[in-house]
Write a protein that holds these residues in place. Structure first.
Motif, mmCIF file in Angstrom:
data_model
loop_
_atom_site.group_PDB
_atom_site.id
_atom_site.type_symbol
_atom_site.label_atom_id
_atom_site.label_comp_id
_atom_site.label_asym_id
_atom_site.label_seq_id
_atom_site.Cartn_x
_atom_site.Cartn_y
_atom_site.Cartn_z
ATOM 1 N N ASP A 182 0.801 -1.215 0.000
ATOM 2 C CA ASP A 182 0.000 0.000 0.000
ATOM 3 C C ASP A 182 0.845 1.282 0.000
ATOM 4 O O ASP A 182 0.382 2.328 -0.444
ATOM 5 C CB ASP A 182 -0.980 0.000 1.180
ATOM 6 N N VAL A 183 2.103 1.211 0.467
ATOM 7 C CA VAL A 183 2.951 2.419 0.483
ATOM 8 C C VAL A 183 3.290 2.911 -0.925
ATOM 9 O O VAL A 183 3.684 4.067 -1.100
ATOM 10 C CB VAL A 183 4.263 2.198 1.264
ATOM 11 N N GLU A 184 3.123 2.047 -1.913
ATOM 12 C CA GLU A 184 3.503 2.420 -3.278
ATOM 13 C C GLU A 184 2.640 3.557 -3.829
ATOM 14 O O GLU A 184 3.085 4.318 -4.693
ATOM 15 C CB GLU A 184 3.410 1.202 -4.207
ATOM 16 N N THR A 185 1.412 3.683 -3.341
ATOM 17 C CA THR A 185 0.473 4.672 -3.883
ATOM 18 C C THR A 185 0.860 6.098 -3.533
ATOM 19 O O THR A 185 0.949 6.963 -4.404
ATOM 20 C CB THR A 185 -0.948 4.382 -3.362
ATOM 21 N N GLU A 186 1.113 6.340 -2.264
ATOM 22 C CA GLU A 186 1.284 7.719 -1.804
ATOM 23 C C GLU A 186 2.562 7.922 -0.984
ATOM 24 O O GLU A 186 3.254 8.929 -1.129
ATOM 25 C CB GLU A 186 0.067 8.086 -0.939
#
Length: 327
Positions: A182-186
């Motif tokens: 999930d860290v890849e998005t923002e």
């Protein structure tokens, strides 16, 4: 060992660090003799980036590490964290108050037997304490010479921006692995914008992607993973199939599943320094070998295709622990 630069600093850290939590906490029986041997082996391998926290065994992990850290201070970049406290029933809560910080730093320095901590993280963000207030107090520790660099863990993009405006944030530590992206998005793009180093913990998905845990009944009764959705029956069938096929990909690359999983994390950017945890020399040697594996575009695509084939991996934490994330 290969080395990478930490964020906007001139610090040169081993491309694979060492997470020390499991030596004292959460993953079954403690073996201090093997753990000390593992720490010495890390020095032999050139693994100079070690990670702990005051909550790991509630001080026991810092005390254990000090036996190797203090006599080899110039060879090790040490990171620790503050904030988690325990209730009488054994449950945890997060205290990011200035009063607790002032006590926590003194306790960590005493247990580690050193004068200055290289990287000091807030272990989470306390919704009851303005992040500017907490980081302002952490910045005072830098001025006092007790800490060199500041870090956050599992912080939201808003908190990272607020914190960075008060004092440069050198590193963000959050979970990142094949199964937690999930860290890849923002978050990762923001770290790159601000020059904040990204430190993935649990880059092996708490051992799940190592292909050594097909039967979770082998875990110790008090092993923390028994509480995690990914290791329960609702998701384990999916995850077993995923790991079996991932192990086949690793065999094609002539490496272990652990090495392939770490190589994948390393391939996501030169600003990323994973800290796989282990308390055994055998796995430390294996993890260090991941830096020699080069993944081509076709390898990365094959891994992405496999992950999309088995999406029902489950959440990374229990519902209660998830509430402490992304503040």
């Amino acid at each position: 060992m290969k080395y990478r630069k930490l964020g906007n600093t001139t610090e040169t850290l081993s491309a694979v660090g060492l997470g020390c939590m499991g030596m004292s906490f959460a993953y079954g029986p403690v073996d201090n003799t093997e753990s000390i041997a593992t720490l010495h082996r890390a020095l032999d391998l050139g693994i100079n980036f070690w990670d702990t926290a005051d909550m790991y065994g509630f001080g026991a992990n810092e005390e254990l590490i000090s036996q190797v850290l203090a006599p080899n201070r110039d060879k090790i970049f040490i990171a620790t964290k503050f904030g988690f406290r325990s209730n009488n029933d054994g449950s945890y809560y997060f205290d990011g108050s200035v009063a607790h910080l002032k006590q926590a730093i003194e306790d960590s320095l005493r247990r580690l037997k050193i004068d200055t901590i290289d990287l000091y993280y807030a272990h989470r963000i306390d919704p009851k304490v303005p992040v500017e207030e907490m980081v302002g107090a952490m910045a005072t520790l830098v001025k006092e010479g007790k800490v060199r660099y500041l870090g956050l863990s599992e912080a939201s993009s808003a908190s990272i921006r607020k914190a960075h405006a008060v004092h440069p944030i050198t590193a963000l530590q959050s979970e990142y692995s094949l199964l937690t992206r999930d860290v890849e998005t923002e978050i990762l793009p923001l770290c790159r914008e601000l020059g904040v180093g990204f430190i993935p913990y649990s880059p092996l998905a708490r051992g799940l992607v190592t292909a050594t845990l097909s039967d979770t009944t082998v875990l110790a009764a008090d092993d923390f993973r028994r509480t995690l959705p990914r290791f329960n029956d609702a998701h384990m069938d999916n995850n077993r199939k995923l790991v079996d096929e991932f192990a086949a990909l690793a065999a094609q690359k002539q490496c272990t599943p652990s090495q392939l999983a770490l190589a994948w994390v390393l391939a996501q950017g030169e600003d990323i320094i994973p800290i796989p945890g282990t308390k055994r020399r055998k796995y430390l040697n294996e993890n260090a070998g991941a830096t020699d594996i080069v993944l081509q575009t076709a390898d990365l695509k094959a891994i992405d295709d496999l992950l999309s084939k088995f999406p029902d991996t489950g959440k990374r934490y229990s519902e209660g622990a998830m509430k402490l994330l992304n503040h």
